[in-house]
Design a protein around this motif. Structure first.
Motif, PDB file in Angstrom:
ATOM      1  N   PHE A  17       0.762  -1.136   0.029  1.00 50.90           N
ATOM      2  CA  PHE A  17      -0.013   0.010  -0.136  1.00 50.90           C
ATOM      3  C   PHE A  17       0.647   1.256   0.153  1.00 50.90           C
ATOM      4  O   PHE A  17       1.983   1.354   0.647  1.00 50.90           O
ATOM      5  CB  PHE A  17      -0.982  -0.107   1.240  1.00 50.90           C
ATOM      6  CG  PHE A  17      -1.693  -1.100   1.321  1.00 50.90           C
ATOM      7  CD1 PHE A  17      -3.187  -1.435   0.503  1.00 50.90           C
ATOM      8  CD2 PHE A  17      -1.576  -2.275   2.179  1.00 50.90           C
ATOM      9  CE1 PHE A  17      -3.803  -2.334   0.307  1.00 50.90           C
ATOM     10  CE2 PHE A  17      -2.419  -3.370   2.081  1.00 50.90           C
ATOM     11  CZ  PHE A  17      -3.589  -3.377   1.266  1.00 50.90           C
ATOM     12  N   THR A  18       0.359   2.280  -0.664  1.00 53.19           N
ATOM     13  CA  THR A  18       1.142   3.454  -0.818  1.00 53.19           C
ATOM     14  C   THR A  18       1.577   4.173   0.661  1.00 53.19           C
ATOM     15  O   THR A  18       2.378   4.769   0.969  1.00 53.19           O
ATOM     16  CB  THR A  18       0.275   4.452  -1.534  1.00 53.19           C
ATOM     17  OG1 THR A  18      -0.334   3.756  -2.769  1.00 53.19           O
ATOM     18  CG2 THR A  18       1.200   5.692  -1.975  1.00 53.19           C
ATOM     19  N   GLU A  19       0.260   4.130   1.569  1.00 56.58           N
ATOM     20  CA  GLU A  19       0.524   4.796   2.714  1.00 56.58           C
ATOM     21  C   GLU A  19       1.641   4.215   3.488  1.00 56.58           C
ATOM     22  O   GLU A  19       2.612   5.068   4.120  1.00 56.58           O
ATOM     23  CB  GLU A  19      -0.532   4.654   3.562  1.00 56.58           C
ATOM     24  CG  GLU A  19      -2.094   5.504   2.964  1.00 56.58           C
ATOM     25  CD  GLU A  19      -2.896   4.568   2.307  1.00 56.58           C
ATOM     26  OE1 GLU A  19      -2.284   3.492   1.556  1.00 56.58           O
ATOM     27  OE2 GLU A  19      -4.105   4.309   2.461  1.00 56.58           O
ATOM     28  N   SER A  20       1.858   2.941   3.555  1.00 62.24           N
ATOM     29  CA  SER A  20       3.003   2.209   4.347  1.00 62.24           C
ATOM     30  C   SER A  20       4.363   2.674   3.835  1.00 62.24           C
ATOM     31  O   SER A  20       5.236   3.075   4.775  1.00 62.24           O
ATOM     32  CB  SER A  20       2.789   0.728   4.379  1.00 62.24           C
ATOM     33  OG  SER A  20       3.308   0.221   3.066  1.00 62.24           O
ATOM     34  N   ALA A  21       4.490   2.791   2.468  1.00 64.34           N
ATOM     35  CA  ALA A  21       5.822   3.141   2.085  1.00 64.34           C
ATOM     36  C   ALA A  21       6.066   4.886   2.334  1.00 64.34           C
ATOM     37  O   ALA A  21       7.024   5.435   2.793  1.00 64.34           O
ATOM     38  CB  ALA A  21       5.858   3.275   0.519  1.00 64.34           C
ATOM     39  N   PHE A  22       5.163   5.654   2.225  1.00 66.29           N
ATOM     40  CA  PHE A  22       5.153   6.867   2.606  1.00 66.29           C
ATOM     41  C   PHE A  22       5.390   7.239   4.005  1.00 66.29           C
ATOM     42  O   PHE A  22       6.261   7.806   4.516  1.00 66.29           O
ATOM     43  CB  PHE A  22       3.797   7.562   2.393  1.00 66.29           C
ATOM     44  CG  PHE A  22       3.915   9.499   2.350  1.00 66.29           C
ATOM     45  CD1 PHE A  22       4.136   9.981   1.078  1.00 66.29           C
ATOM     46  CD2 PHE A  22       3.553   9.813   3.641  1.00 66.29           C
ATOM     47  CE1 PHE A  22       4.267  11.202   1.222  1.00 66.29           C
ATOM     48  CE2 PHE A  22       3.706  11.513   3.527  1.00 66.29           C
ATOM     49  CZ  PHE A  22       4.042  11.908   2.348  1.00 66.29           C
ATOM     50  N   LYS A  23       4.793   6.505   5.046  1.00 66.53           N
ATOM     51  CA  LYS A  23       5.031   6.671   6.339  1.00 66.53           C
ATOM     52  C   LYS A  23       6.557   6.124   6.677  1.00 66.53           C
ATOM     53  O   LYS A  23       7.174   6.756   7.567  1.00 66.53           O
ATOM     54  CB  LYS A  23       4.113   5.545   7.170  1.00 66.53           C
ATOM     55  CG  LYS A  23       4.260   5.785   8.757  1.00 66.53           C
ATOM     56  CD  LYS A  23       3.729   7.174   9.443  1.00 66.53           C
ATOM     57  CE  LYS A  23       3.944   7.203  10.792  1.00 66.53           C
ATOM     58  NZ  LYS A  23       3.071   6.100  11.357  1.00 66.53           N
ATOM     59  N   LYS A  24       7.029   5.107   6.147  1.00 64.58           N
ATOM     60  CA  LYS A  24       8.485   4.725   6.311  1.00 64.58           C
ATOM     61  C   LYS A  24       9.339   5.460   5.973  1.00 64.58           C
ATOM     62  O   LYS A  24      10.178   6.240   6.866  1.00 64.58           O
ATOM     63  CB  LYS A  24       8.545   3.299   5.766  1.00 64.58           C
ATOM     64  CG  LYS A  24       9.849   2.935   5.900  1.00 64.58           C
ATOM     65  CD  LYS A  24      10.246   1.434   5.283  1.00 64.58           C
ATOM     66  CE  LYS A  24      11.567   1.019   5.560  1.00 64.58           C
ATOM     67  NZ  LYS A  24      12.139  -0.339   5.154  1.00 64.58           N
ATOM     68  N   VAL A  25       9.207   6.372   4.989  1.00 63.63           N
ATOM     69  CA  VAL A  25      10.138   7.424   4.539  1.00 63.63           C
ATOM     70  C   VAL A  25       9.865   8.827   5.194  1.00 63.63           C
ATOM     71  O   VAL A  25      11.028   9.155   5.625  1.00 63.63           O
ATOM     72  CB  VAL A  25      10.015   7.770   2.853  1.00 63.63           C
ATOM     73  CG1 VAL A  25      11.015   8.794   2.434  1.00 63.63           C
ATOM     74  CG2 VAL A  25      10.229   6.554   2.171  1.00 63.63           C
ATOM     75  N   TYR A  26       8.703   9.276   5.140  1.00 60.84           N
ATOM     76  CA  TYR A  26       8.607  10.469   5.943  1.00 60.84           C
ATOM     77  C   TYR A  26       8.228  10.660   7.316  1.00 60.84           C
ATOM     78  O   TYR A  26       8.144  11.762   7.941  1.00 60.84           O
ATOM     79  CB  TYR A  26       7.533  11.535   5.104  1.00 60.84           C
ATOM     80  CG  TYR A  26       8.131  11.732   3.606  1.00 60.84           C
ATOM     81  CD1 TYR A  26       9.058  12.542   3.227  1.00 60.84           C
ATOM     82  CD2 TYR A  26       7.464  11.235   2.529  1.00 60.84           C
ATOM     83  CE1 TYR A  26       9.538  12.736   2.105  1.00 60.84           C
ATOM     84  CE2 TYR A  26       7.803  11.540   1.470  1.00 60.84           C
ATOM     85  CZ  TYR A  26       8.844  12.346   1.099  1.00 60.84           C
ATOM     86  OH  TYR A  26       9.396  12.545  -0.017  1.00 60.84           O
TER      87      TYR A  26
END
Length: 299
Positions: free
Chosen positions: A253-262
C-alpha cells in the motif's frame, strides 16, 4: 449435466488472450511504410521519414535528459528504451508503458490543449515527462528486478503502490522544475485556487481520479504535481528518491511506504499541502449607483 472442464476453459482463455494481443491492430500505424532508427547510448529512436526532425531533436537530447532524471531520483541508468514516434495521430500526446515491455510512444504533431501548450520545446518536454514515468516506475528492489527479468517489465510493485496522483505527480513536478511546465501555467493555478475558494479540495485518493468533481481528469496531474513539488521542496530530493525506492520494494500500500520514508501519514501531509494553496485577495467593490441624470437609458 455435463461436467465443467477447467482445462478446456484455460485453453480457450489462452487462445483468446493471445489472439487479442497478437492480432489486434486498432491502434497500429498503416502498414507498408518504411521506418528508420537512430541509436543512442540508452535509446532506440524509431520513426518515419516525415518525423526525421523530431527524431533528431530527441536523439540529440535523450541521453542527457535520462541521466538528469536518474540523478534527481538517485537511481542507476540501467534502462534501454525504444521510443516510437508516430505521425498518424493529429493530437499531441505520448505515453510510457511497461506492457508487454518498457517503451515510450510519442505522437508527432502540435499541441491541441492548454495542458501541453506551456513549453518552449514541447516535444522534448513531453519526452521528459514520459521518461520520468519510465525511470520512477522502474525503481525496483533487487528481488523485483529478478522477477521482472524473468517474467517481463510489467511485473513491478509500483503497479500497486503508485496511484495516478503519484505517477503523474512525479512527472509534472519534474517537468515544471525549470520555470515551464503545467504547474507554472495559469490554467493549473486556477484549478488549485478555484477548488480552495469553493471549499471543494480533494483528498489524495480523490486526486487520483476516484471522484466525480469537475475537471477530475486534470486532478492527478495538477494536484499530484503540486503535492510532489511540495514534498521535494520541504524534504529534499534525497528523501523523495527514498520514497520511490520504497514504492518499488515490498510494500502493498502507498501509505506504508510514505510513512516509512517521511515518518508521517500521507493524509496528514496532504492536508498540510492543501493549506499552502494561496487564495487570491478579495478586491473590495467601489460601487456607484447610476441615476437618470447619468443618461443610463442610453445603455
Amino acid at each position: 449435466m455435463k461436467k465443467f472442464s477447467y482445462k478446456k476453459f484455460f485453453l480457450i482463455f489462452t487462445f483468446l488472450f493471445l489472439t487479442f494481443n497478437l492480432f489486434s491492430t486498432d491502434n497500429a500505424e498503416p502498414e507498408n511504410k518504411s521506418y528508420f532508427q537512430i541509436d543512442t547510448k540508452y535509446f532506440q529512436i524509431i520513426y518515419q521519414q516525415k518525423s526525421l526532425e523530431t527524431a533528431t531533436i530527441i536523439a540529440e537530447n535523450a541521453d542527457r535528459i535520462y541521466e538528469e532524471i536518474a540523478e534527481k531520483l538517485g537511481t542507476e541508468t540501467n534502462l534501454s528504451l525504444p521510443v516510437l514516434i508516430r505521425s498518424d495521430i493529429q493530437a499531441l500526446n505520448a505515453y510510457f508503458t511497461s506492457y508487454p515491455y518498457n517503451r515510450i510512444v510519442i505522437y508527432d504533431t502540435v499541441p491541441d490543449s492548454q495542458n501541453l501548450a506551456v513549453f518552449s520545446e514541447t516535444i522534448l518536454s513531453v519526452f521528459y515527462h514520459e521518461l520520468t514515468h519510465a525511470v520512477s516506475l522502474n525503481m525496483k528492489s533487487k528481488p523485483w528486478e529478478i522477477v521482472s527479468f524473468l517474467f517481463g517489465d510489467f511485473f513491478s510493485p509500483t503497479v500497486l503502490t503508485s496511484p495516478t496522483m503519484f505517477s503523474e505527480g512525479a512527472t509534472v513536478s519534474f517537468e515544471s522544475a525549470f520555470g515551464e511546465g503545467r504547474l507554472n501555467s495559469g490554467y493549473a493555478k486556477n484549478i488549485l485556487v478555484q477548488a480552495k475558494l469553493e471549499n471543494n479540495l480533494p483528498d489524495w485518493k480523490e486526486a487520483s481520479g476516484a471522484n466525480d468533481k469537475y475537471r477530475v481528469g486534470d486532478y492527478p496531474y495538477i494536484f499530484g504535481g503540486a503535492f510532489h513539488q511540495f514534498l521535494q521542496e520541504k524534504y529534499g530530493l534525497e528523501k523523495y528518491s527514498e520514497l520511490w525506492k520504497e514504492l518499488g520494494s515490498t510494500h502493498l500500500f502507498t501509505e506504508s511506504a510514505f510513512k516509512k520514508v517521511y515518518g508521517t501519514k500521507l493524509k496528514d501531509e496532504w492536508k498540510l499541502f492543501l493549506e499552502t494553496i494561496p487564495l487570491l485577495p478579495v478586491v473590495e467593490s467601489n460601487q456607484t449607483e447610476l441615476t437618470k441624470k447619468d443618461n443610463i437609458t442610453c445603455f
